[in-house]
Design an enzyme around this catalytic site. Structure first.
Site, PDB file in Angstrom:
ATOM      1  N   SER A  87       0.851  -1.191   0.000  1.00 44.01           N
ATOM      2  CA  SER A  87       0.000   0.000   0.000  1.00 44.01           C
ATOM      3  C   SER A  87       0.881   1.233   0.000  1.00 44.01           C
ATOM      4  O   SER A  87       2.047   1.171   0.431  1.00 44.01           O
ATOM      5  CB  SER A  87      -0.886   0.016   1.257  1.00 44.01           C
ATOM      6  OG  SER A  87      -1.513   1.265   1.449  1.00 44.01           O
TER       7      SER A  87
ATOM      8  N   TYR B 141      -2.283  -0.530  10.421  1.00 41.78           N
ATOM      9  CA  TYR B 141      -2.388  -0.851   8.993  1.00 41.78           C
ATOM     10  C   TYR B 141      -1.095  -0.487   8.269  1.00 41.78           C
ATOM     11  O   TYR B 141      -0.576  -1.272   7.473  1.00 41.78           O
ATOM     12  CB  TYR B 141      -3.570  -0.093   8.377  1.00 41.78           C
ATOM     13  CG  TYR B 141      -3.704  -0.264   6.880  1.00 41.78           C
ATOM     14  CD1 TYR B 141      -4.227  -1.437   6.340  1.00 41.78           C
ATOM     15  CD2 TYR B 141      -3.309   0.750   6.004  1.00 41.78           C
ATOM     16  CE1 TYR B 141      -4.345  -1.602   4.971  1.00 41.78           C
ATOM     17  CE2 TYR B 141      -3.426   0.591   4.639  1.00 41.78           C
ATOM     18  CZ  TYR B 141      -3.941  -0.578   4.126  1.00 41.78           C
ATOM     19  OH  TYR B 141      -4.048  -0.738   2.765  1.00 41.78           O
TER      20      TYR B 141
END
Length: 252
Positions: free
Chosen positions: A142, A155
């Site tokens: 990501s 995350y």
């Protein structure tokens, strides 16, 4: 090289980037093994592939469970005999929240899917590719794995770990015909992305900073799929351990 008999295993294929990539690969001749925890959306993806003249099968799996991962690998090999491409894509997002309010259940859930799931996928797919003497693995990290986002530290940490796993494995297997790279999406319009806004509205929590896509628009799953297709193809034959951003400048 023709993709006519090439086999691609794609996790998290029931929606978003996984679904778009499954359809894109099928359009380019790959047979697709659709892997997802959600049986309904996974079967929907397979139906879309078949509707467009493609071929594949669906395997339900929780990517954080060893037996489920072994099962999707074994079913692929039993059905098709090989795994040419593995898009190790399944992942979940954290609820935006102050660091110290994150519950252990949330931490464990994110690490199980985003890190253990990526690790287990590579652990059981790599031996298949070693026997073949070739293969391409693309892990989904990501933009948050490159530049952390405010209020989703866990995350961000999980996606930093994906990059670490990618680079570490890449240098072990680059001389064995297995290319391992990662794609870093950011600001892509997917069900996961849309859920962020819904969660913020529901909780009323607003991070002090929000990232900005300088291109003036968000990305589409199909744009990430094109990058994954490139990393899977012989056109990227000298790329291993590469971290490819598809984020409209989020990490710049």
């Amino acid at each position: 090289m023709s993709n006519e008999n090439r086999i691609a295993v794609i996790t998290g294929a029931g929606s978003g980037i996984g679904r778009a990539t499954s359809i894109k690969f099928a359009e380019h001749g790959y047979k697709i093994v659709v892997v997802d925890f959600n049986e309904v959306t996974g079967e929907e993806t397979l139906a879309l592939i078949r509707r467009n003249g493609g071929e594949g099968l669906f395997v339900k799996a929780d990517v954080s469970k060893v037996e489920d991962v072994k099962n999707y690998v074994n079913q692929t090999v039993d059905t098709y005999g090989c795994i040419d491409v593995f898009f190790n894509n399944a992942g979940i997002i954290q609820k935006f929240a102050p660091f110290t309010t994150v519950e252990m259940e949330e931490y464990d859930r994110i690490m199980d899917i985003n890190v253990k799931g990526i690790f287990l996928g590579m652990k059981y797919v790599i031996p298949v590719m070693e026997k073949q003497g070739k293969g391409a693995i693309i892990n989904t990290a990501s933009s948050a794995g490159i530049r952390p986002e405010h209020s989703i530290a866990v995350y961000s940490a999980s996606k930093h770990a994906v990059i670490g796993l990618t680079k570490g494995a890449a240098i072990e297997y680059a001389n064995k015909g297995i290319r391992i790279n990662a794609v870093c999406p950011g600001g892509i319009v997917t069900p996961l992305f849309k859920s962020v806004g819904e969660t913020l509205e529901k909780t009323g929590y607003v991070p002090e900073e929000m990232s900005r896509v300088r291109m003036g628009r968000h990305g589409q799953p199909e744009e990430v799929a094109e990058a994954v297709l490139f990393l899977a193809s012989d056109k990227s034959s000298f790329m291993a351990g590469a971290i490819v951003t598809v984020d409209g400048s989020l990490t710049v």
